[in-house]
Write a protein that holds these residues in place. Structure first.
Motif, PDB file in Angstrom:
ATOM      1  N   ILE A  31       0.833  -1.205   0.000  1.00 45.57           N
ATOM      2  CA  ILE A  31       0.000   0.000   0.000  1.00 45.57           C
ATOM      3  C   ILE A  31       0.869   1.257   0.000  1.00 45.57           C
ATOM      4  CG2 ILE A  31      -1.779   1.291   1.253  1.00 45.57           C
ATOM      5  CD1 ILE A  31      -2.567  -1.361   2.583  1.00 45.57           C
ATOM      6  N   ILE A  32       1.870   1.245   0.870  1.00 49.71           N
ATOM      7  CA  ILE A  32       2.780   2.386   1.034  1.00 49.71           C
ATOM      8  C   ILE A  32       4.203   1.857   1.039  1.00 49.71           C
ATOM      9  CG2 ILE A  32       3.545   4.244   2.566  1.00 49.71           C
ATOM     10  CD1 ILE A  32       0.833   4.851   1.516  1.00 49.71           C
ATOM     11  N   ASP A  33       5.104   2.530   0.342  1.00 48.83           N
ATOM     12  CA  ASP A  33       6.521   2.190   0.386  1.00 48.83           C
ATOM     13  C   ASP A  33       7.290   3.490   0.189  1.00 48.83           C
ATOM     14  OD1 ASP A  33       8.613   0.369   0.698  1.00 48.83           O
ATOM     15  OD2 ASP A  33       8.878   0.180  -1.463  1.00 48.83           O
ATOM     16  N   GLU A  34       7.765   4.072   1.292  1.00 48.51           N
ATOM     17  CA  GLU A  34       8.377   5.392   1.214  1.00 48.51           C
ATOM     18  C   GLU A  34       9.524   5.517   2.205  1.00 48.51           C
ATOM     19  OE1 GLU A  34       6.194   8.461   4.093  1.00 48.51           O
ATOM     20  OE2 GLU A  34       4.837   7.797   2.492  1.00 48.51           O
ATOM     21  N   GLU A  35      10.324   6.537   2.025  1.00 49.69           N
ATOM     22  CA  GLU A  35      11.425   6.849   2.925  1.00 49.69           C
ATOM     23  C   GLU A  35      11.047   8.094   3.724  1.00 49.69           C
ATOM     24  OE1 GLU A  35      14.406   5.425   3.517  1.00 49.69           O
ATOM     25  OE2 GLU A  35      14.414   3.869   1.945  1.00 49.69           O
ATOM     26  N   SER A  36      11.034   7.965   5.042  1.00 48.13           N
ATOM     27  CA  SER A  36      10.829   9.130   5.882  1.00 48.13           C
ATOM     28  C   SER A  36      12.184   9.768   6.168  1.00 48.13           C
ATOM     29  CB  SER A  36      10.141   8.732   7.188  1.00 48.13           C
ATOM     30  OG  SER A  36      11.067   8.071   8.036  1.00 48.13           O
ATOM     31  N   GLU A  37      12.199  10.733   7.046  1.00 48.89           N
ATOM     32  CA  GLU A  37      13.464  11.359   7.443  1.00 48.89           C
ATOM     33  C   GLU A  37      14.390  10.359   8.136  1.00 48.89           C
ATOM     34  OE1 GLU A  37      14.987  14.977  10.401  1.00 48.89           O
ATOM     35  OE2 GLU A  37      12.834  14.645  10.041  1.00 48.89           O
ATOM     36  N   PHE A  38      13.808   9.304   8.721  1.00 49.93           N
ATOM     37  CA  PHE A  38      14.573   8.400   9.572  1.00 49.93           C
ATOM     38  C   PHE A  38      14.713   6.975   9.042  1.00 49.93           C
ATOM     39  CE2 PHE A  38      12.706  11.648  12.291  1.00 49.93           C
ATOM     40  CZ  PHE A  38      13.834  12.123  12.965  1.00 49.93           C
ATOM     41  N   GLN A  39      13.757   6.517   8.212  1.00 48.24           N
ATOM     42  CA  GLN A  39      13.739   5.100   7.885  1.00 48.24           C
ATOM     43  C   GLN A  39      12.799   4.824   6.718  1.00 48.24           C
ATOM     44  OE1 GLN A  39      12.293   3.443  11.598  1.00 48.24           O
ATOM     45  NE2 GLN A  39      10.827   5.122  11.736  1.00 48.24           N
ATOM     46  N   LYS A  40      12.909   3.607   6.200  1.00 48.69           N
ATOM     47  CA  LYS A  40      11.979   3.147   5.178  1.00 48.69           C
ATOM     48  C   LYS A  40      10.715   2.642   5.854  1.00 48.69           C
ATOM     49  CE  LYS A  40      11.461  -0.163   1.375  1.00 48.69           C
ATOM     50  NZ  LYS A  40      12.066  -1.308   0.662  1.00 48.69           N
ATOM     51  N   ILE A  41       9.561   3.063   5.349  1.00 47.71           N
ATOM     52  CA  ILE A  41       8.267   2.665   5.911  1.00 47.71           C
ATOM     53  C   ILE A  41       7.477   1.948   4.824  1.00 47.71           C
ATOM     54  CG2 ILE A  41       6.138   3.428   7.014  1.00 47.71           C
ATOM     55  CD1 ILE A  41       7.610   5.961   7.893  1.00 47.71           C
ATOM     56  N   TYR A  49      -3.247 -11.745   7.859  1.00 48.72           N
ATOM     57  CA  TYR A  49      -3.113 -10.931   9.062  1.00 48.72           C
ATOM     58  C   TYR A  49      -3.574  -9.491   8.880  1.00 48.72           C
ATOM     59  CZ  TYR A  49      -0.359 -14.770  11.010  1.00 48.72           C
ATOM     60  OH  TYR A  49       0.057 -15.989  11.481  1.00 48.72           O
ATOM     61  N   GLY A  50      -4.249  -9.195   7.781  1.00 47.23           N
ATOM     62  CA  GLY A  50      -4.713  -7.836   7.558  1.00 47.23           C
ATOM     63  C   GLY A  50      -3.577  -6.908   7.170  1.00 47.23           C
ATOM     64  N   LYS A  51      -3.730  -5.644   7.460  1.00 44.18           N
ATOM     65  CA  LYS A  51      -2.697  -4.669   7.137  1.00 44.18           C
ATOM     66  C   LYS A  51      -1.534  -4.809   8.120  1.00 44.18           C
ATOM     67  CE  LYS A  51      -5.928  -1.369   5.105  1.00 44.18           C
ATOM     68  NZ  LYS A  51      -6.576  -0.044   5.250  1.00 44.18           N
ATOM     69  N   ALA A  52      -0.332  -4.583   7.605  1.00 44.83           N
ATOM     70  CA  ALA A  52       0.872  -4.766   8.420  1.00 44.83           C
ATOM     71  C   ALA A  52       1.884  -3.680   8.096  1.00 44.83           C
ATOM     72  CB  ALA A  52       1.477  -6.151   8.187  1.00 44.83           C
ATOM     73  N   LEU A  53       2.720  -3.383   9.095  1.00 39.58           N
ATOM     74  CA  LEU A  53       3.712  -2.318   8.996  1.00 39.58           C
ATOM     75  C   LEU A  53       5.114  -2.899   9.088  1.00 39.58           C
ATOM     76  CD1 LEU A  53       4.571   0.751   9.201  1.00 39.58           C
ATOM     77  CD2 LEU A  53       4.328   0.474  11.688  1.00 39.58           C
ATOM     78  N   LEU A  54       5.997  -2.445   8.192  1.00 41.52           N
ATOM     79  CA  LEU A  54       7.421  -2.764   8.266  1.00 41.52           C
ATOM     80  C   LEU A  54       8.216  -1.467   8.345  1.00 41.52           C
ATOM     81  CD1 LEU A  54       6.094  -4.722   5.754  1.00 41.52           C
ATOM     82  CD2 LEU A  54       8.317  -5.827   6.099  1.00 41.52           C
TER      83      LEU A  54
END
Length: 290
Positions: A31-41, A49-54
């Motif tokens: 759904i989302i694959d981006e780089e924040s100021e600190f890390q890859k999200i 398992y439904g929606k999941a965050l890495l």
């Protein structure tokens, strides 16, 4: 049959976390694959398992099994601390730890210190059930800040419970896993307070787990690891470590607090907690006592 084929096409990508010669993954869609100021999200949606965050390609949480993690991190501490008026959470940007803490009517204030604003924003938008009503609760004080600095600058004896809900010890979470930081956490705990942290997998991150528990035992009078299962994490076998001064207060939940939260828990109970503290395999017990 057609519906099944369509779903198979939609959830057709394998998203994996790689650790040495093993990988741990789910089939889903990104759904989302981006780089924040600190890390890859990365955010995915899966059938299982439904929606999941890495974060930085490592599993953090998933809708249909997050309670295996959050309940185990929170309730041995909050059900047992002498007082639970003021709580500090370092990390926890998905909101799950705060949600569990706010089940207790005694809690008056939670300072949630998350370094990455995007983790909070994306979790609120795509994983709203994990934070639940926590984001709207007036007792929650969300601060986008460096947790290590927050702890270092906090006054002595200022929190009843300190909870470390950080990612693996790399990137923005690296400084949450050392003796100086743990000593600061002890300093800001009130008498009768409890320290709680996730302490990695005793199988997938064996050396890190052993080192963490030993260091925490050097800093506090008492510290004990608790073992449970989080299927999405490397090896599926996870740990949390609890610490206190003067006595192992975290081993004895207070009955009226248990009665307040028990019916809302899927994993945690006093019986489960007792078994989880005592489920340490012989090889780990020997390693921790060396």
């Amino acid at each position: 049959m057609l519906k099944h084929r369509l779903l198979s096409k939609i959830f057709s990508t394998w998203i994996d976390e790689y650790q040495e010669d093993a990988r741990f993954g789910l089939k889903g869609k990104i759904i989302i694959d981006e780089e924040s100021e600190f890390q890859k999200i990365t955010l995915i949606e899966s059938k299982r398992y439904g929606k999941a965050l890495l974060l930085n390609n490592c599993w953090m949480t998933a809708e249909h099994q997050e309670k295996q993690y959050h309940e185990c991190l929170v309730h041995p501490a909050l059900s047992s601390a002498e007082k639970i008026y003021k709580i500090l959470i370092i990390g926890g940007g998905d909101g799950g730890t705060a949600r569990e803490c706010l089940k207790y009517r005694e809690v008056q204030q939670i300072d949630l210190i998350e370094i990455d604003r995007r983790v909070v924003e994306l979790s609120q938008k795509h994983l709203p059930e994990i934070g639940g009503n926590a984001w709207k609760d007036e007792r929650l004080n969300l601060q986008i800040a460096n947790g290590i600095n927050w702890v270092a600058q906090s006054q002595d004896n200022s929190y009843d419970v300190v909870i470390i809900d950080g990612a693996d010890p790399e990137g923005p979470s690296e400084g949450l896993f050392n003796k100086a930081f743990f000593e600061d956490c002890r300093r800001i705990l009130k008498d009768g307070g409890i320290f709680s942290t996730q302490s990695e997998s005793a199988e997938a991150f064996h050396a890190i787990h052993i080192d963490m528990v030993k260091i925490i035992r050097e800093v506090f009078d008492y510290a004990s690891p608790l073992y449970g299962n989080v299927p999405i994490y490397p090896s599926g076998w996870w740990s949390w470590t609890f610490a206190s001064m003067k006595k192992p207060r975290y081993l004895k939940p207070i009955p009226n607090r248990v009665n307040e939260i028990l019916q809302s828990c899927e994993i945690w109970s006093p019986r489960w907690q007792s078994g989880a503290f005592n489920s340490i395999p012989a090889f780990l017990e020997r390693a921790l006592n060396q």
